[in-house]
Design an enzyme around this catalytic site. Structure first.
Site, PDB file in Angstrom:
ATOM      1  N   ARG A  89       6.501  38.354  86.050  1.00 11.36           N
ATOM      2  CA  ARG A  89       6.546  37.013  86.609  1.00 11.36           C
ATOM      3  C   ARG A  89       7.284  36.976  87.952  1.00 11.36           C
ATOM      4  O   ARG A  89       6.895  36.264  88.882  1.00 11.36           O
ATOM      5  CB  ARG A  89       7.242  36.085  85.607  1.00 11.36           C
ATOM      6  CG  ARG A  89       6.891  34.656  85.852  1.00 11.36           C
ATOM      7  CD  ARG A  89       7.369  33.729  84.781  1.00 11.36           C
ATOM      8  NE  ARG A  89       6.947  32.396  85.166  1.00 11.36           N
ATOM      9  CZ  ARG A  89       5.765  31.857  84.822  1.00 11.36           C
ATOM     10  NH1 ARG A  89       4.962  32.525  84.023  1.00 11.36           N
ATOM     11  NH2 ARG A  89       5.424  30.665  85.231  1.00 11.36           N
ATOM     12  N   LEU A 105       7.134  27.235  88.927  1.00 13.29           N
ATOM     13  CA  LEU A 105       7.483  28.016  90.112  1.00 13.29           C
ATOM     14  C   LEU A 105       8.816  28.735  89.863  1.00 13.29           C
ATOM     15  O   LEU A 105       9.736  28.173  89.261  1.00 13.29           O
ATOM     16  CB  LEU A 105       7.578  27.099  91.331  1.00 13.29           C
ATOM     17  CG  LEU A 105       6.243  26.424  91.701  1.00 13.29           C
ATOM     18  CD1 LEU A 105       6.471  25.361  92.768  1.00 13.29           C
ATOM     19  CD2 LEU A 105       5.235  27.465  92.158  1.00 13.29           C
ATOM     20  N   HIS A 134       2.836  14.225  87.800  1.00 13.21           N
ATOM     21  CA  HIS A 134       2.771  14.446  86.350  1.00 13.21           C
ATOM     22  C   HIS A 134       2.128  13.211  85.705  1.00 13.21           C
ATOM     23  O   HIS A 134       2.546  12.083  86.009  1.00 13.21           O
ATOM     24  CB  HIS A 134       4.166  14.679  85.772  1.00 13.21           C
ATOM     25  CG  HIS A 134       4.158  14.886  84.286  1.00 13.21           C
ATOM     26  ND1 HIS A 134       3.667  16.038  83.704  1.00 13.21           N
ATOM     27  CD2 HIS A 134       4.550  14.066  83.274  1.00 13.21           C
ATOM     28  CE1 HIS A 134       3.760  15.910  82.380  1.00 13.21           C
ATOM     29  NE2 HIS A 134       4.286  14.728  82.096  1.00 13.21           N
ATOM     30  N   ASP A 187      11.918  20.946  90.621  1.00 18.84           N
ATOM     31  CA  ASP A 187      13.114  21.790  90.553  1.00 18.84           C
ATOM     32  C   ASP A 187      12.828  22.892  89.529  1.00 18.84           C
ATOM     33  O   ASP A 187      11.697  23.075  89.111  1.00 18.84           O
ATOM     34  CB  ASP A 187      14.366  20.941  90.210  1.00 18.84           C
ATOM     35  CG  ASP A 187      14.281  20.321  88.818  1.00 18.84           C
ATOM     36  OD1 ASP A 187      15.118  19.474  88.520  1.00 18.84           O
ATOM     37  OD2 ASP A 187      13.352  20.676  88.046  1.00 18.84           O
ATOM     38  N   GLY A 200      13.199  23.110  86.456  1.00 18.98           N
ATOM     39  CA  GLY A 200      12.826  22.725  85.090  1.00 18.98           C
ATOM     40  C   GLY A 200      11.353  22.363  84.982  1.00 18.98           C
ATOM     41  O   GLY A 200      10.591  22.484  85.933  1.00 18.98           O
ATOM     42  N   ASP A 218       8.990  19.504  84.920  1.00 18.37           N
ATOM     43  CA  ASP A 218       8.833  18.064  85.196  1.00 18.37           C
ATOM     44  C   ASP A 218      10.175  17.336  85.174  1.00 18.37           C
ATOM     45  O   ASP A 218      10.270  16.203  84.706  1.00 18.37           O
ATOM     46  CB  ASP A 218       7.879  17.443  84.148  1.00 18.37           C
ATOM     47  CG  ASP A 218       6.517  18.115  84.172  1.00 18.37           C
ATOM     48  OD1 ASP A 218       5.934  18.309  83.087  1.00 18.37           O
ATOM     49  OD2 ASP A 218       6.049  18.469  85.266  1.00 18.37           O
TER      50      ASP A 218
END
Ligand code: GRF
Length: 198
Positions: free
Chosen positions: A63, A91, A107, A139, A141, A143
């Site tokens: 990843r 990301l 979202h 960021d 996390g 959503d």
């Protein structure tokens, strides 16, 4: 202002952003489309004559390598902003460090309610009468980034996940390009987890 759009699916939001960006008066221009899989969004980008980059996790040893390659590819286009429009990957730290505060996501639920890939189904299953869409800064996390804008959408008694998601998308197709125009011209002011467009 150059922007890169990242997508993984049908690409209806990508199409809406491309259409808005193509207007002569538009303050932004889509300079590249990035996909993480073969998807309809890829063809939409090609049909628009825009460079389409495919960056698949499966093509990388891990990843972290994928995240670094994604950063290298996107950086090559020197975008001021990145928009994830139905991009189904989180990301990584390298990408977010470089584009911190400059990645905008849409979202299909009213965050913090119903985050994650099944937000539409979760809202329907919960029985909410109103759901909607949230445009937020990305960021580390899922959503969880500062919210920039939201739009409400009614849930109808006979809704299926598809009919509800389509109704949400019809709101997103206007709201996301509106927010992109606003942030490229006025920027974003953040205060802790709060954000607003001056
Ligand atoms: C949108 O509803 C977006 O909010 C969600 O994925 C959907 C993308 O739709 N993250 P499309 O692939 O642009 O049609």
């Amino acid at each position: 202002v150059p922007i890169v759009v990242m997508a993984s699916g049908a690409g209806s939001l990508l199409a809406a952003i491309l259409e808005r960006g193509a207007a002569p008066s538009s303050p932004f221009e889509v300079v590249a489309v990035v996909v993480d899989r073969s998807c309809a969004a890829e063809q939409i980008g090609r049909d628009a004559g825009i460079p389409v980059v495919s960056c698949k996790l499966a093509d990388h040893p891990d990843r972290e390598a994928w995240d670094r390659r994604l950063l290298a590819e996107v950086s090559g286009f020197a975008p001021q902003w990145v928009v994830t429009a139905g991009f189904m990957k989180i990301l990584g730290p390298a990408f977010l460090a470089a584009y911190s505060g400059r990645v905008v996501n849409s979202h299909p639920a009213l965050l913090p309610a119903f985050p994650g890939v099944h937000g539409v189904a979760d809202a329907l299953a919960y029985g909410v009468k109103v759901t909607g869409t949230t445009v937020h800064l990305v960021d580390g996390g899922v959503d969880t980034g500062p919210i920039l804008a939201q739009g409400t959408v009614p849930v109808l008694p006979d809704d299926t996940v598809e009919s509800l998601h389509e109704r949400i998308k019809s709101t997103e197709r206007d709201l996301l390009p509106d927010v992109v125009e606003a942030v490229v011209t006025r920027g974003v002011v953040t205060d802790g987890r709060k954000a607003h467009i001056p």
